[in-house]
Design an enzyme around this catalytic site. Structure first.
Site, PDB file in Angstrom:
ATOM      1  N   MET A  48      67.898 160.366 -22.911  1.00 19.89           N
ATOM      2  CA  MET A  48      67.885 159.568 -21.671  1.00 19.89           C
ATOM      3  C   MET A  48      68.888 158.423 -21.765  1.00 19.89           C
ATOM      4  O   MET A  48      68.517 157.275 -22.006  1.00 19.89           O
ATOM      5  CB  MET A  48      66.487 159.028 -21.386  1.00 19.89           C
ATOM      6  CG  MET A  48      65.563 160.089 -20.839  1.00 19.89           C
ATOM      7  SD  MET A  48      64.014 159.414 -20.212  1.00 19.89           S
ATOM      8  CE  MET A  48      64.520 158.687 -18.673  1.00 19.89           C
ATOM      9  N   PRO A  49      70.166 158.742 -21.583  1.00 15.86           N
ATOM     10  CA  PRO A  49      71.164 157.672 -21.623  1.00 15.86           C
ATOM     11  C   PRO A  49      70.973 156.675 -20.482  1.00 15.86           C
ATOM     12  O   PRO A  49      70.634 157.053 -19.366  1.00 15.86           O
ATOM     13  CB  PRO A  49      72.497 158.415 -21.495  1.00 15.86           C
ATOM     14  CG  PRO A  49      72.179 159.780 -21.033  1.00 15.86           C
ATOM     15  CD  PRO A  49      70.760 160.057 -21.370  1.00 15.86           C
ATOM     16  N   HIS A  50      71.173 155.400 -20.822  1.00 19.32           N
ATOM     17  CA  HIS A  50      71.061 154.314 -19.856  1.00 19.32           C
ATOM     18  C   HIS A  50      71.954 153.183 -20.338  1.00 19.32           C
ATOM     19  O   HIS A  50      72.474 153.229 -21.443  1.00 19.32           O
ATOM     20  CB  HIS A  50      69.601 153.863 -19.718  1.00 19.32           C
ATOM     21  CG  HIS A  50      68.948 153.537 -21.016  1.00 19.32           C
ATOM     22  ND1 HIS A  50      68.446 154.524 -21.863  1.00 19.32           N
ATOM     23  CD2 HIS A  50      68.743 152.368 -21.650  1.00 19.32           C
ATOM     24  CE1 HIS A  50      67.952 153.954 -22.942  1.00 19.32           C
ATOM     25  NE2 HIS A  50      68.118 152.641 -22.841  1.00 19.32           N
ATOM     26  N   GLY A  51      72.127 152.169 -19.523  1.00 15.37           N
ATOM     27  CA  GLY A  51      73.043 151.084 -19.851  1.00 15.37           C
ATOM     28  C   GLY A  51      72.491 150.118 -20.882  1.00 15.37           C
ATOM     29  O   GLY A  51      71.316 150.159 -21.251  1.00 15.37           O
TER      30      GLY A  51
END
Length: 144
Positions: free
Chosen positions: A60-63
């Site tokens: 779950m890539p996120h900033g």
């Protein structure tokens, strides 16, 4: 604006590496109007700091923490990668890009984690034949 819709779901994706997958997931969020283009750079930066692979075939890539100003609304994008992509020695078949306003981040993360922790739900997600079918699985499992 919906957290998830057909335009933010891609089935049978092929990518060369996790950075291509992150860029693709991030671009879907940009195109949907959830984030500014700079947010995608922050997603890549976050991955350099520590892997966003969560287990059970899910990343779950996120900033980064300082990427909040680039988020316009909460949203998620979904890539189903049948051949998988290497996330630091682990194989992700499901990559979910996430952008969340305020504290919604943890709520969405935990809802997705609970959904994919059930092996049969993860299998249904990976075997979905249409974007609508995949969205229906998330909607019933997450109260979207």
């Amino acid at each position: 604006m919906n957290i998830l819709n057909r335009e933010k779901v891609k089935l049978n994706v092929k990518v060369n590496d996790k950075f291509e997958a992150i860029r693709m997931a991030g671009q879907l969020l940009v195109e949907a109007g959830h984030v500014e283009p700079t947010y995608v750079d922050k997603m890549l930066e976050r991955e350099q700091l520590s892997s966003t692979y969560l287990g059970a075939g899910l990343a779950m890539p996120h900033g980064t923490n300082d990427s909040k100003p680039f988020i316009k609304s909460t949203g998620m994008s979904i890539l189903v990668i049948p051949d998988g992509v290497d996330f630091g020695g682990e194989t992700a078949n499901l990559v979910i890009g996430l952008a969340a306003v305020g504290d919604e981040h943890m709520e969405v993360l935990s809802s997705v984690a609970v959904l994919v922790s059930e092996e049969e739900d993860m299998a249904r997600i990976l075997q979905a034949q249409t974007e609508e079918e995949l969205i229906a699985i998330f909607e019933e499992g997450m109260d979207l």
